[in-house]
Design an enzyme around this catalytic site. Sequence first.
Site, mmCIF file in Angstrom:
data_model
loop_
_atom_site.group_PDB
_atom_site.id
_atom_site.type_symbol
_atom_site.label_atom_id
_atom_site.label_comp_id
_atom_site.label_asym_id
_atom_site.label_seq_id
_atom_site.Cartn_x
_atom_site.Cartn_y
_atom_site.Cartn_z
ATOM 1 N N LYS A 54 0.841 -1.205 0.000
ATOM 2 C CA LYS A 54 0.000 0.000 0.000
ATOM 3 C C LYS A 54 0.874 1.253 0.000
ATOM 4 C CE LYS A 54 -3.854 -2.477 1.946
ATOM 5 N NZ LYS A 54 -4.592 -2.972 3.090
ATOM 6 N N GLN A 98 -4.915 -1.677 9.287
ATOM 7 C CA GLN A 98 -4.741 -3.014 8.713
ATOM 8 C C GLN A 98 -5.319 -4.070 9.655
ATOM 9 O OE1 GLN A 98 -3.355 -3.618 5.552
ATOM 10 N NE2 GLN A 98 -4.123 -5.659 5.933
ATOM 11 N N ASP A 121 -11.318 2.906 3.445
ATOM 12 C CA ASP A 121 -11.558 1.467 3.299
ATOM 13 C C ASP A 121 -13.046 1.187 3.093
ATOM 14 O OD1 ASP A 121 -9.730 -0.528 3.112
ATOM 15 O OD2 ASP A 121 -9.344 -0.697 5.263
#
Length: 294
Positions: A54, A98, A121
């Site tokens: 990422k 995460q 997200d």
Amino acid sequence: MAAEIIDGNSIAKQIRGELEEEIKKLKEENNTTPGLAVVLVGENPASQVYVRMKNKACHDIGVYSEQHSLSKDISEADLLKLIDKLNEDSKIHGILVQLPLPEHIDESKVLYRIKPEKDVDGFHPVNLGKMLIGEPGFLPCTPFGVQKLLIYSGVNLEGAHVVVVGRSNIVGKPVANMLLQKQKDANATVTVCHSRTKDLASITRQADVLIAAIGRPEMITADMVREGAVVIDVGVNRVDDPGRKRGYKLVGDVKFDEVSQKCRAITPVPGGVGPMTITMLLYNTVKSAKNSAA
Ligand SMILES: NC(=O)c1ccc[n+]([C@@H]2O[C@H](COP(=O)([O-])OP(=O)(O)OC[C@H]3O[C@@H](n4cnc5c(N)ncnc54)[C@H](OP(=O)(O)O)[C@@H]3O)[C@@H](O)[C@H]2O)c1
């Protein structure tokens, strides 16, 4: 006849190229650089790989990114404090935590603490609610990537019968809802199947577009697919492969060799949905920066 391969790497590259142009424009016209904060708790090797990917993806297209690596023993309160700080940080437009988090931390509590305006997200209930009622917000990255793959491959979803196998909160349910919307690039008739579905094959065989998000290696076989269907394989499964140095290979939820002889178009694994997930994270981060500059 062998199917057309829906090349996720190439579509992801195209979208990242478009984003790069938008980032240049944002910098020139608004003096704004999109910024993403990635929060990693503990030392899960898979999570470390994802976070590295990422950060690299951000760097490659000119998104500012910062990584917050925290000890696995961090308290929930301290993690929430960091989220609060990032929520107020004007150079950060997107916050990504995460997953998975260590057991002593309530994942929902942490995800819900992220301001919906920075929830790139797309997991915050506010954004999921907006998705459900068809209002603009942030869409979860993997399902959004599936929709983009279909759009960029020229698949007409209007009135098509989409069958989704899988009803998880991160893939199955959101992708079904997105493609159901009374909107451009959606408007499909959607059926969702799961582990309790009776006679699964009789339903998957009705699909114009079949989306497999099951997590079971090569479960979808050719007899479950209609001739000429479009097949999107979200699954990523490790199976033993003693012939390889690492001892395993990645396969999808679809038996690619046989299904690709029958369907019209199909995503490979790897190289299909996978590259789109990070791309849509970048897309959402740029969108958030544009929102803040507007
Ligand atoms: N490429 C990417 O970026 C990406 C991102 C996310 C996930 N994935 C992959 O996508 C796959 C699915 O992930 P997920 O998080 O959605 O998995 P998940 O949470 O385990 O959900 C799997 C779904 O499949 C259903 N299912 C399981 N066995 C079935 C069967 N025999 N027949 C019909 N349905 C069945 C389950 O039904 P129940 O609800 O009844 O249990 C569940 O709804 C995994 O391989 C994952 O690694 C890839």
